[in-house]
Motif scaffolding. Structure first.
Motif, PDB file in Angstrom:
ATOM      1  N   ARG A 176       0.846  -1.192   0.000  1.00  0.00           N
ATOM      2  CA  ARG A 176       0.000   0.000   0.000  1.00  0.00           C
ATOM      3  C   ARG A 176       0.886   1.250   0.000  1.00  0.00           C
ATOM      4  O   ARG A 176       1.832   1.345   0.770  1.00  0.00           O
ATOM      5  CB  ARG A 176      -0.878  -0.016   1.246  1.00  0.00           C
ATOM      6  N   ILE A 177       0.593   2.207  -0.880  1.00  0.00           N
ATOM      7  CA  ILE A 177       1.367   3.440  -0.965  1.00  0.00           C
ATOM      8  C   ILE A 177       0.994   4.360   0.185  1.00  0.00           C
ATOM      9  O   ILE A 177      -0.186   4.586   0.454  1.00  0.00           O
ATOM     10  CB  ILE A 177       1.120   4.158  -2.312  1.00  0.00           C
ATOM     11  N   ARG A 178       2.032   4.887   0.831  1.00  0.00           N
ATOM     12  CA  ARG A 178       1.844   5.876   1.898  1.00  0.00           C
ATOM     13  C   ARG A 178       2.269   7.251   1.376  1.00  0.00           C
ATOM     14  O   ARG A 178       3.012   7.359   0.404  1.00  0.00           O
ATOM     15  CB  ARG A 178       2.697   5.505   3.116  1.00  0.00           C
ATOM     16  N   GLU A 179       1.827   8.282   2.066  1.00  0.00           N
ATOM     17  CA  GLU A 179       2.155   9.664   1.691  1.00  0.00           C
ATOM     18  C   GLU A 179       3.656   9.909   1.626  1.00  0.00           C
ATOM     19  O   GLU A 179       4.120  10.705   0.820  1.00  0.00           O
ATOM     20  CB  GLU A 179       1.537  10.648   2.689  1.00  0.00           C
ATOM     21  N   ASP A 180       4.427   9.233   2.485  1.00  0.00           N
ATOM     22  CA  ASP A 180       5.859   9.516   2.573  1.00  0.00           C
ATOM     23  C   ASP A 180       6.707   8.674   1.618  1.00  0.00           C
ATOM     24  O   ASP A 180       7.935   8.737   1.659  1.00  0.00           O
ATOM     25  CB  ASP A 180       6.351   9.341   4.004  1.00  0.00           C
ATOM     26  N   MET A 181       6.081   7.911   0.719  1.00  0.00           N
ATOM     27  CA  MET A 181       6.837   7.074  -0.212  1.00  0.00           C
ATOM     28  C   MET A 181       7.236   7.877  -1.447  1.00  0.00           C
ATOM     29  O   MET A 181       6.400   8.465  -2.118  1.00  0.00           O
ATOM     30  CB  MET A 181       6.019   5.855  -0.642  1.00  0.00           C
ATOM     31  N   LEU A 182       8.529   7.838  -1.732  1.00  0.00           N
ATOM     32  CA  LEU A 182       9.100   8.533  -2.885  1.00  0.00           C
ATOM     33  C   LEU A 182      10.031   7.564  -3.610  1.00  0.00           C
ATOM     34  O   LEU A 182      10.445   6.553  -3.043  1.00  0.00           O
ATOM     35  CB  LEU A 182       9.907   9.752  -2.427  1.00  0.00           C
ATOM     36  N   TRP A 183      10.369   7.869  -4.867  1.00  0.00           N
ATOM     37  CA  TRP A 183      11.314   7.053  -5.629  1.00  0.00           C
ATOM     38  C   TRP A 183      12.426   7.977  -6.106  1.00  0.00           C
ATOM     39  O   TRP A 183      12.170   8.923  -6.850  1.00  0.00           O
ATOM     40  CB  TRP A 183      10.615   6.390  -6.820  1.00  0.00           C
ATOM     41  N   LYS A 243       2.540   8.437  -4.406  1.00  0.00           N
ATOM     42  CA  LYS A 243       1.109   8.720  -4.284  1.00  0.00           C
ATOM     43  C   LYS A 243       0.797   9.942  -5.149  1.00  0.00           C
ATOM     44  O   LYS A 243       0.621  11.050  -4.675  1.00  0.00           O
ATOM     45  CB  LYS A 243       0.720   8.959  -2.826  1.00  0.00           C
ATOM     46  N   ARG A 244       0.740   9.702  -6.448  1.00  0.00           N
ATOM     47  CA  ARG A 244       0.600  10.774  -7.425  1.00  0.00           C
ATOM     48  C   ARG A 244      -0.811  11.330  -7.464  1.00  0.00           C
ATOM     49  O   ARG A 244      -1.780  10.594  -7.332  1.00  0.00           O
ATOM     50  CB  ARG A 244       0.966  10.249  -8.813  1.00  0.00           C
ATOM     51  N   LYS A 245      -0.896  12.612  -7.714  1.00  0.00           N
ATOM     52  CA  LYS A 245      -2.199  13.266  -7.836  1.00  0.00           C
ATOM     53  C   LYS A 245      -2.955  12.794  -9.086  1.00  0.00           C
ATOM     54  O   LYS A 245      -4.174  12.730  -9.090  1.00  0.00           O
ATOM     55  CB  LYS A 245      -2.026  14.781  -7.851  1.00  0.00           C
TER      56      LYS A 245
END
Length: 182
Positions: free
Chosen positions: A84-91, A116-118
């Motif tokens: 599950r993608i969280r707000e703080d996940m970045l690549w 978590k892209r718009k």
């Protein structure tokens, strides 16, 4: 041999991505008897992938894992490990950073993509092993199998399909499934 809901056999665990006629940023994705349209990189395909070139690498890439947006879709039918993608996940997509082409946690200063892209392209996002297990600077990052933009707009180098087609393909996708871009 696996079967689809209509009892059509899926003969191969290789997903073929071949160019579609007429537009370099369009492709056809085939898994067994299932064939669906897809968007690929704005620069088409390349055998010499570089960071930021907008091209999809011509390669055989194994699926490693996946991500899904937390609030949707609620249930995915797939044997692939999905987080599950969280707000703080970045690549990280900064070639000089030691975390290049890796999942990182916010806050993170170097160049990165939000998971978590718009625009919801990563509501379902599968990680392909492009420049991950054997990383090299500037060979490209964040090469994913994800959802399309309206009108099958080109990607930055990923392979993207319609949500309904993703749901059709997911039951047959697992860790090690090869995505072969021709």
């Amino acid at each position: 041999m696996e079967k689809t809901r209509r009892s059509r056999p899926i003969k191969s665990m290789t997903l073929l991505v071949r160019p579609a006629p007429g537009k370099k940023s369009r492709a056809l994705v085939q898994l067994g008897t299932i064939t669906v349209p897809a968007a690929i990189g704005r620069s088409g395909r390349t055998a010499l992938k570089r960071e930021g070139d907008g091209a999809t690498p011509i390669a055989s890439m194994k699926l490693l894992s996946g991500f899904r947006r937390g609030e949707r879709p609620a249930r995915l039918e797939t044997p692939l490990a999905i987080r599950r993608i969280r707000e703080d996940m970045l690549w990280c997509d900064q070639p000089e950073d030691p975390n290049y082409n890796r999942l990182v946690k916010a806050p993170f200063r170097p160049s990165h993509e939000e998971m978590k892209r718009k625009d919801r392209l990563y509501d379902v996002c599968l990680v392909m092993d492009w420049n991950i297990t054997s990383r090299a600077r500037n060979r490209g990052s964040a090469i994913f199998f994800h959802l399309i933009k309206p009108g099958y707009e080109p990607t930055a180098g990923c392979v993207a399909v319609h949500p309904r087609d993703m749901r059709r393909l997911l039951p047959f996708m697992r860790r090690g499934t090869v995505v072969r871009v021709l």
